[in-house]
Scaffold this motif. Structure first.
Motif, PDB file in Angstrom:
ATOM      1  N   CYS A  14       0.847  -1.199   0.000  1.00 14.21           N
ATOM      2  CA  CYS A  14       0.000   0.000   0.000  1.00 14.21           C
ATOM      3  C   CYS A  14       0.882   1.248   0.000  1.00 14.21           C
ATOM      4  O   CYS A  14       1.848   1.344   0.764  1.00 14.21           O
ATOM      5  CB  CYS A  14      -0.907  -0.019   1.229  1.00 14.21           C
ATOM      6  SG  CYS A  14      -1.952   1.439   1.392  1.00 14.21           S
ATOM      7  N   PRO A  21      -1.482  -5.977   0.629  1.00 15.31           N
ATOM      8  CA  PRO A  21      -2.939  -6.087   0.522  1.00 15.31           C
ATOM      9  C   PRO A  21      -3.425  -7.534   0.625  1.00 15.31           C
ATOM     10  O   PRO A  21      -2.642  -8.473   0.582  1.00 15.31           O
ATOM     11  CB  PRO A  21      -3.227  -5.529  -0.866  1.00 15.31           C
ATOM     12  CG  PRO A  21      -2.004  -5.844  -1.639  1.00 15.31           C
ATOM     13  CD  PRO A  21      -0.877  -5.689  -0.662  1.00 15.31           C
ATOM     14  N   GLU A  24     -10.618  -9.674  -0.993  1.00 18.86           N
ATOM     15  CA  GLU A  24     -11.920  -9.952  -0.392  1.00 18.86           C
ATOM     16  C   GLU A  24     -12.905 -10.284  -1.497  1.00 18.86           C
ATOM     17  O   GLU A  24     -12.840  -9.715  -2.580  1.00 18.86           O
ATOM     18  CB  GLU A  24     -12.445  -8.737   0.367  1.00 18.86           C
ATOM     19  CG  GLU A  24     -11.637  -8.342   1.559  1.00 18.86           C
ATOM     20  CD  GLU A  24     -12.223  -7.138   2.281  1.00 18.86           C
ATOM     21  OE1 GLU A  24     -13.395  -6.779   2.028  1.00 18.86           O
ATOM     22  OE2 GLU A  24     -11.506  -6.555   3.091  1.00 18.86           O
ATOM     23  N   ILE A  31     -12.215  -7.732  -4.470  1.00 17.97           N
ATOM     24  CA  ILE A  31     -11.649  -6.451  -4.064  1.00 17.97           C
ATOM     25  C   ILE A  31     -10.241  -6.692  -3.529  1.00 17.97           C
ATOM     26  O   ILE A  31     -10.052  -7.444  -2.578  1.00 17.97           O
ATOM     27  CB  ILE A  31     -12.505  -5.776  -2.984  1.00 17.97           C
ATOM     28  CG1 ILE A  31     -13.939  -5.604  -3.487  1.00 17.97           C
ATOM     29  CG2 ILE A  31     -11.908  -4.440  -2.583  1.00 17.97           C
ATOM     30  CD1 ILE A  31     -14.908  -5.188  -2.418  1.00 17.97           C
ATOM     31  N   THR A  33      -7.598  -5.018  -1.465  1.00 10.37           N
ATOM     32  CA  THR A  33      -7.685  -3.914  -0.519  1.00 10.37           C
ATOM     33  C   THR A  33      -6.584  -3.971   0.526  1.00 10.37           C
ATOM     34  O   THR A  33      -6.025  -5.034   0.808  1.00 10.37           O
ATOM     35  CB  THR A  33      -9.068  -3.903   0.171  1.00 10.37           C
ATOM     36  OG1 THR A  33      -9.167  -2.780   1.025  1.00 10.37           O
ATOM     37  CG2 THR A  33      -9.306  -5.156   0.974  1.00 10.37           C
ATOM     38  N   CYS A  34      -6.299  -2.824   1.088  1.00 10.33           N
ATOM     39  CA  CYS A  34      -5.324  -2.724   2.173  1.00 10.33           C
ATOM     40  C   CYS A  34      -5.981  -3.231   3.454  1.00 10.33           C
ATOM     41  O   CYS A  34      -7.142  -2.919   3.716  1.00 10.33           O
ATOM     42  CB  CYS A  34      -4.890  -1.270   2.329  1.00 10.33           C
ATOM     43  SG  CYS A  34      -3.703  -1.026   3.657  1.00 10.33           S
ATOM     44  N   LYS A  37      -8.034  -0.380   7.365  1.00  9.56           N
ATOM     45  CA  LYS A  37      -9.290   0.227   6.891  1.00  9.56           C
ATOM     46  C   LYS A  37      -9.213   1.756   6.825  1.00  9.56           C
ATOM     47  O   LYS A  37      -9.984   2.385   6.130  1.00  9.56           O
ATOM     48  CB  LYS A  37     -10.462  -0.201   7.777  1.00  9.56           C
ATOM     49  CG  LYS A  37     -10.730  -1.686   7.734  1.00  9.56           C
ATOM     50  CD  LYS A  37     -11.133  -2.139   6.353  1.00  9.56           C
ATOM     51  CE  LYS A  37     -11.383  -3.630   6.327  1.00  9.56           C
ATOM     52  NZ  LYS A  37     -11.553  -4.160   4.995  1.00  9.56           N
ATOM     53  N   LYS A  40      -8.425   3.213   3.123  1.00  7.35           N
ATOM     54  CA  LYS A  40      -9.491   3.215   2.108  1.00  7.35           C
ATOM     55  C   LYS A  40      -8.896   3.100   0.711  1.00  7.35           C
ATOM     56  O   LYS A  40      -9.302   3.774  -0.219  1.00  7.35           O
ATOM     57  CB  LYS A  40     -10.362   4.461   2.235  1.00  7.35           C
ATOM     58  CG  LYS A  40     -11.083   4.540   3.554  1.00  7.35           C
ATOM     59  CD  LYS A  40     -11.921   5.761   3.679  1.00  7.35           C
ATOM     60  CE  LYS A  40     -12.591   5.745   5.049  1.00  7.35           C
ATOM     61  NZ  LYS A  40     -12.977   7.045   5.489  1.00  7.35           N
ATOM     62  N   ASN A  41      -7.910   2.230   0.571  1.00  4.87           N
ATOM     63  CA  ASN A  41      -7.195   2.015  -0.678  1.00  4.87           C
ATOM     64  C   ASN A  41      -7.608   0.648  -1.221  1.00  4.87           C
ATOM     65  O   ASN A  41      -7.337  -0.366  -0.585  1.00  4.87           O
ATOM     66  CB  ASN A  41      -5.687   2.061  -0.400  1.00  4.87           C
ATOM     67  CG  ASN A  41      -4.874   2.195  -1.639  1.00  4.87           C
ATOM     68  OD1 ASN A  41      -5.399   2.281  -2.739  1.00  4.87           O
ATOM     69  ND2 ASN A  41      -3.563   2.202  -1.470  1.00  4.87           N
ATOM     70  N   PHE A  42      -8.303   0.625  -2.387  1.00  2.00           N
ATOM     71  CA  PHE A  42      -8.778  -0.643  -2.925  1.00  2.00           C
ATOM     72  C   PHE A  42      -8.976  -0.564  -4.428  1.00  2.00           C
ATOM     73  O   PHE A  42      -9.057   0.517  -5.002  1.00  2.00           O
ATOM     74  CB  PHE A  42     -10.094  -1.071  -2.253  1.00  2.00           C
ATOM     75  CG  PHE A  42     -11.261  -0.171  -2.560  1.00  2.00           C
ATOM     76  CD1 PHE A  42     -12.093  -0.442  -3.628  1.00  2.00           C
ATOM     77  CD2 PHE A  42     -11.522   0.941  -1.788  1.00  2.00           C
ATOM     78  CE1 PHE A  42     -13.169   0.380  -3.928  1.00  2.00           C
ATOM     79  CE2 PHE A  42     -12.597   1.765  -2.074  1.00  2.00           C
ATOM     80  CZ  PHE A  42     -13.424   1.477  -3.143  1.00  2.00           C
ATOM     81  N   LYS A  44     -11.561  -2.669  -7.219  1.00  2.00           N
ATOM     82  CA  LYS A  44     -12.709  -3.567  -7.258  1.00  2.00           C
ATOM     83  C   LYS A  44     -12.992  -3.978  -8.694  1.00  2.00           C
ATOM     84  O   LYS A  44     -12.894  -3.168  -9.606  1.00  2.00           O
ATOM     85  CB  LYS A  44     -13.922  -2.833  -6.676  1.00  2.00           C
ATOM     86  CG  LYS A  44     -15.173  -3.654  -6.563  1.00  2.00           C
ATOM     87  CD  LYS A  44     -16.261  -2.817  -5.895  1.00  2.00           C
ATOM     88  CE  LYS A  44     -17.522  -3.600  -5.706  1.00  2.00           C
ATOM     89  NZ  LYS A  44     -18.567  -2.802  -5.046  1.00  2.00           N
ATOM     90  N   TRP A  53      -4.032  -2.754  -8.932  1.00  2.00           N
ATOM     91  CA  TRP A  53      -3.508  -2.380  -7.619  1.00  2.00           C
ATOM     92  C   TRP A  53      -2.074  -1.888  -7.752  1.00  2.00           C
ATOM     93  O   TRP A  53      -1.700  -0.878  -7.165  1.00  2.00           O
ATOM     94  CB  TRP A  53      -3.588  -3.566  -6.665  1.00  2.00           C
ATOM     95  CG  TRP A  53      -2.892  -3.332  -5.369  1.00  2.00           C
ATOM     96  CD1 TRP A  53      -1.605  -3.634  -5.074  1.00  2.00           C
ATOM     97  CD2 TRP A  53      -3.434  -2.697  -4.216  1.00  2.00           C
ATOM     98  NE1 TRP A  53      -1.311  -3.256  -3.790  1.00  2.00           N
ATOM     99  CE2 TRP A  53      -2.411  -2.666  -3.243  1.00  2.00           C
ATOM    100  CE3 TRP A  53      -4.670  -2.157  -3.897  1.00  2.00           C
ATOM    101  CZ2 TRP A  53      -2.610  -2.123  -1.978  1.00  2.00           C
ATOM    102  CZ3 TRP A  53      -4.855  -1.611  -2.635  1.00  2.00           C
ATOM    103  CH2 TRP A  53      -3.839  -1.594  -1.696  1.00  2.00           C
TER     104      TRP A  53
END
Length: 73
Positions: A14, A21, A24, A31, A33-34, A37, A40-42, A44, A53
């Protein structure tokens, strides 16, 4: 469902916090994602998009290089 990304897969950390990451699955979307939380880096998509990414979390090497400017006027 949260899945860890295998270490042999090239995946940038990240750019905000430096953590690796995870992936999910939410209904029909995957997704990347990091785990933090607060970042808020993702990314999709309908497929796992590790390339996307890597593009948004690429280390910016141009900031670390010194640029020489010349006077033109």
């Amino acid at each position: 469902m949260i899945l860890e990304i295998q270490p042999n897969i090239h995946c940038e950390n990240c750019s905000k916090c430096g953590r690796r990451p995870h992936v999910e699955q939410q209904k029909k979307f995957w997704i990347v994602t990091c785990p933090n939380k607060d970042c808020k880096n993702f990314v999709k998509g309908e497929l796992v998009n590790i390339e996307g990414w890597n593009k948004i979390n690429k280390p910016n090497t141009s900031l670390n290089q010194k640029q020489d400017f010349k006077k033109t006027a």
